[in-house]
Design a protein around this motif. Structure first.
Motif, PDB file in Angstrom:
ATOM      1  N   THR A  93       0.857  -1.417   0.089  1.00  0.00           N
ATOM      2  CA  THR A  93       0.136   0.043   0.094  1.00  0.00           C
ATOM      3  C   THR A  93       0.905   1.325  -0.020  1.00  0.00           C
ATOM      4  O   THR A  93       2.094   1.206   0.472  1.00  0.00           O
TER       5      THR A  93
ATOM      6  N   ASP B  22      -4.641   8.207  -2.438  1.00  0.00           N
ATOM      7  CA  ASP B  22      -3.385   8.064  -2.273  1.00  0.00           C
ATOM      8  C   ASP B  22      -2.493   9.044  -3.124  1.00  0.00           C
ATOM      9  O   ASP B  22      -1.078   9.214  -3.087  1.00  0.00           O
TER      10      ASP B  22
ATOM     11  N   GLU C 108       6.661   4.578   4.580  1.00  0.00           N
ATOM     12  CA  GLU C 108       7.497   4.134   5.648  1.00  0.00           C
ATOM     13  C   GLU C 108       9.032   3.979   4.898  1.00  0.00           C
ATOM     14  O   GLU C 108       9.935   4.225   5.362  1.00  0.00           O
TER      15      GLU C 108
ATOM     16  N   GLU D 281       0.474   3.700   2.032  1.00  0.00           N
ATOM     17  CA  GLU D 281       0.953   3.981   3.430  1.00  0.00           C
ATOM     18  C   GLU D 281       2.410   3.096   3.635  1.00  0.00           C
ATOM     19  O   GLU D 281       3.249   3.839   4.553  1.00  0.00           O
ATOM     20  N   GLU D 282       2.579   1.990   3.268  1.00  0.00           N
ATOM     21  CA  GLU D 282       3.692   1.310   3.563  1.00  0.00           C
ATOM     22  C   GLU D 282       4.811   1.787   2.846  1.00  0.00           C
ATOM     23  O   GLU D 282       6.041   1.720   3.024  1.00  0.00           O
TER      24      GLU D 282
ATOM     25  N   MET E 233       0.363  11.219  -1.109  1.00  0.00           N
ATOM     26  CA  MET E 233       1.442  10.463  -0.862  1.00  0.00           C
ATOM     27  C   MET E 233       2.250   9.984  -2.017  1.00  0.00           C
ATOM     28  O   MET E 233       3.587  10.009  -1.965  1.00  0.00           O
TER      29      MET E 233
END
Length: 349
Positions: free
Chosen positions: A62, A89, A68, A64-65, A92
């Motif tokens: 994803t 998304d 990181e 979000e991953e 991001m």
């Protein structure tokens, strides 16, 4: 409550990446899959170790991953998102320079309209029927997609861990047909595909489970070990039961150890009455049901009280444990909880 000690050997992880890289030719790039928090091992630490070893492309599930991983690695390495460009998304993907693998016409349209000129890849469905564009959809958008220079065109094998399965050859032929004539890099193989003949390797491979010591990469070095502290021991008389549901009853006078760890820590309930822990080279059966924070272990045969028992160790790999619990190593690794005291063995140390 004292927590278990989870050791993650980054040197072994890097050795596994290099060994899988060596399985392919010199023109084939070897990426790394670090989704699900690096298969439970800590995505940032895993990605940094692999980047230092030479990996330049990373895959996560994803956006979000992906955030990181980008924050862990900084600019430079490509961070690819399997789920593609989902609604919400865009910021991001733009701000962190992530590369979505576009899975549909809807995602293609969203990406090209919201972020024209931004990097992207394409995921094709060659027979797994999970993610990616099917033949007709790909045919409709192929020329438009290729005109925007994707960084990668990929698909995923459904049965690569079964080398003789007919689906492998069928998907290989489908992938060739769907990508014939394109100049963008192509990728079909994760760990299992790397172990298939070179025809499956194309321009880039994406090892995941094999990096972390799991099947089907039998030559993998173990990456994870887990030791659990003993909280208390007790004597049981013949006929006494232990744990929820009284599913284990002592057939003779017994000694049990209550151990810190349960399904909240990733020791799944299916391990109940079905797994062993280890005291050195001596197996000790897990008896009774796994509860949220505790398990009980039969130590009647030990001559001393253990301070801790091992559940992942040289005597029991992640796949051994998975087999006993009726699951796969992926579930064991990705279920590892956050309460453990984590210790990393750095690559090169």
């Amino acid at each position: 409550m004292s927590t278990g000690k989870l050791k993650i050997d980054l040197a072994a992880l890097v050795a596994n990446w290099r060994a899988l890289d060596a399985q392919t030719g010199p023109t084939v790039e070897t990426a790394a899959v670090v989704k699900a928090n690096g298969y439970g091992c800590g995505a940032g630490r895993v990605a940094r170790a692999l980047a230092q070893a030479g990996a330049r492309r990373f895959f996560v599930a994803t956006a979000e991953e992906g955030v990181e991983i980008r924050q862990a690695l900084g600019p430079g390495p490509e961070v690819c998102i399997f789920s593609g460009h989902m609604a919400g998304d865009t910021d991001m993907i733009h701000d962190l320079v992530l590369t979505p693998m576009l899975n549909s016409l809807a995602q293609l349209t969203r990406h090209f309209e919201a972020l024209p000129g931004a990097p992207f890849g394409i995921q094709l469905d060659t027979g797994m029927n999970r993610l990616g564009m099917e033949v007709a959809e790909w045919a409709a958008v192929r020329d438009i997609a290729l005109s925007q220079n994707p960084t990668l065109v990929m698909s995923h094998l459904a049965c690569a861990d079964e080398p003789d399965h007919s689906a492998n050859e069928a998907q290989l032929q489908n992938f060739r047909a769907m990508t014939e004539g394109i100049t963008a890099p192509r990728s079909l193989s994760a760990t299992g595909g790397i172990l298939l003949p070179k025809e499956y390797h194309f321009n880039l491979t994406r090892p995941g489970i094999g990096l972390y010591g799991g099947a089907p990469f039998e030559a993998a070095k173990p990456v994870v070990s887990l030791s659990l502290p003993v909280i208390q021991t007790r004597e049981l008389e013949e006929g006494e039961a232990v744990g929820y549901g009284c599913t284990w009853v002592a057939e003779a006078p017994s000694k049990l150890a209550t151990v810190s760890g349960g399904y909240a820590d990733g020791l799944i309930r299916a391990m109940s009455n079905n797994t062993v822990l280890w005291f050195g080279d001596t197996p000790c059966p897990l008896v009774g049901r796994v509860s949220m924070d505790l398990i009980t272990v039969d130590i009647t045969h030990l001559t001393e009280r253990p301070d801790a028992l091992d559940i992942l160790c040289p005597a029991q790999t992640v796949d051994d444990l998975a087999t006993a619990a009726g699951t796969i190593g992926y579930e064991i690794l990705t279920s590892l909880g956050s309460r453990y005291t984590r210790r990393y063995v750095e690559a090169g140390s």
